[in-house]
Design a protein around this motif. Structure first.
Motif, PDB file in Angstrom:
ATOM      1  N   SER A 137      -0.996  -0.830  -4.443  1.00  0.00           N
ATOM      2  CA  SER A 137      -2.237  -0.125  -3.946  1.00  0.00           C
ATOM      3  C   SER A 137      -2.434   1.033  -2.952  1.00  0.00           C
ATOM      4  O   SER A 137      -1.205   1.381  -2.807  1.00  0.00           O
ATOM      5  CB  SER A 137      -3.066  -0.921  -2.573  1.00  0.00           C
ATOM      6  N   PHE A 168       3.633  -1.302   3.516  1.00  0.00           N
ATOM      7  CA  PHE A 168       3.070  -0.106   3.120  1.00  0.00           C
ATOM      8  C   PHE A 168       3.911   0.452   2.981  1.00  0.00           C
ATOM      9  O   PHE A 168       5.048   0.499   3.970  1.00  0.00           O
ATOM     10  CB  PHE A 168       2.239   0.445   3.654  1.00  0.00           C
ATOM     11  N   HIS A 202       0.661  -0.946   0.060  1.00  0.00           N
ATOM     12  CA  HIS A 202       0.130   0.274  -0.175  1.00  0.00           C
ATOM     13  C   HIS A 202       0.904   1.826   0.158  1.00  0.00           C
ATOM     14  O   HIS A 202       2.196   1.376   0.355  1.00  0.00           O
ATOM     15  CB  HIS A 202      -0.941  -0.060   1.230  1.00  0.00           C
TER      16      HIS A 202
END
Length: 219
Positions: free
Chosen positions: A39, A72, A12
């Motif tokens: 993402s 992330f 992410h």
């Protein structure tokens, strides 16, 4: 880290825009990252209407809600980098990578001059005023994560400019972007569109896919 977070796991990217901008300014970068399988999540805030500490806390909750236990990274532009520096110590898990695009790291000479104008204070609110305070900038922790710092160099130079002959992006000089001894990657662009550099997206994708802190980033 790679043993706990396999390369096949979803990554992410939290994108935090700059002052006076909106998440729309980060859409092209987000599109390029999504094309590489990353993402993306765009955090929105208003410097004019939000207070500093509530905004930092809202960013913390935003990150926590969207990444869970997955991999992330965080990408900030300008004031978004300042927010990122403030929120990092309060996250339960650190990001694998931080990407700072034209981050003000010192009291901005531009902000100091504009802070004298009432209109600027109204438009930028508390956050804009903080950028003009050296004590506040000094209080921000230097991130203890792999970090990429980028600065633009296509701003005007000359005795008639606030920067003289110093390389700058039109808003910040390269000196005002330097964060400790962290290398700065110079890009032929200006402050407001530095996030649209293809090199930025390519560097991020390379690091995420290879797990190497050095790939794609000379320095």
């Amino acid at each position: 880290m790679s043993d706990q977070r396999p390369e096949s796991a979803k990554v992410h990217a939290i994108l935090v825009h700059g002052m006076g901008r909106t998440p729309l300014s980060m859409l092209l970068l987000a599109k390029r990252l999504r094309a590489a399988g990353i993402s993306t999540h765009l955090f929105a805030y208003s410097a004019a209407f939000e207070r500093w500490l509530p905004c930092v806390e809202r960013l913390r909750k935003f990150i926590t809600a969207r990444v869970g236990e997955q991999r992330f990274i965080i990408i900030g532009h300008s004031l978004g980098c300042v927010l990122t520096r403030a929120v990092l110590p309060h996250l339960a898990r650190a990001p694998e990578l931080g990407v700072f695009l034209a981050p003000p790291t010192k009291a901005s000479s531009y902000a100091i001059k504009l802070a004298q104008w009432r209109l600027f204070r109204l438009i930028t609110g508390e956050m804009g005023q903080l950028l003009a305070r050296q004590d506040f900038m000094d209080s921000l922790p230097i991130p203890q994560i792999p970090l990429r710092v980028y600065a633009g160099t296509k701003g005007p130079r000359g005795s008639w400019t606030p920067f003289g002959d110093e390389p700058n992006d039109g808003v910040l000089s390269v000196k005002e972007v330097q964060l400790g001894t962290i290398p700065v990657q110079l890009l032929p662009t200006i402050h407001t569109i530095i996030m649209n550099s293809r090199q930025v997206a390519a560097d991020i994708v390379t690091v995420v896919q290879t797990g190497s802190e050095d790939d794609g980033f000379p320095g």
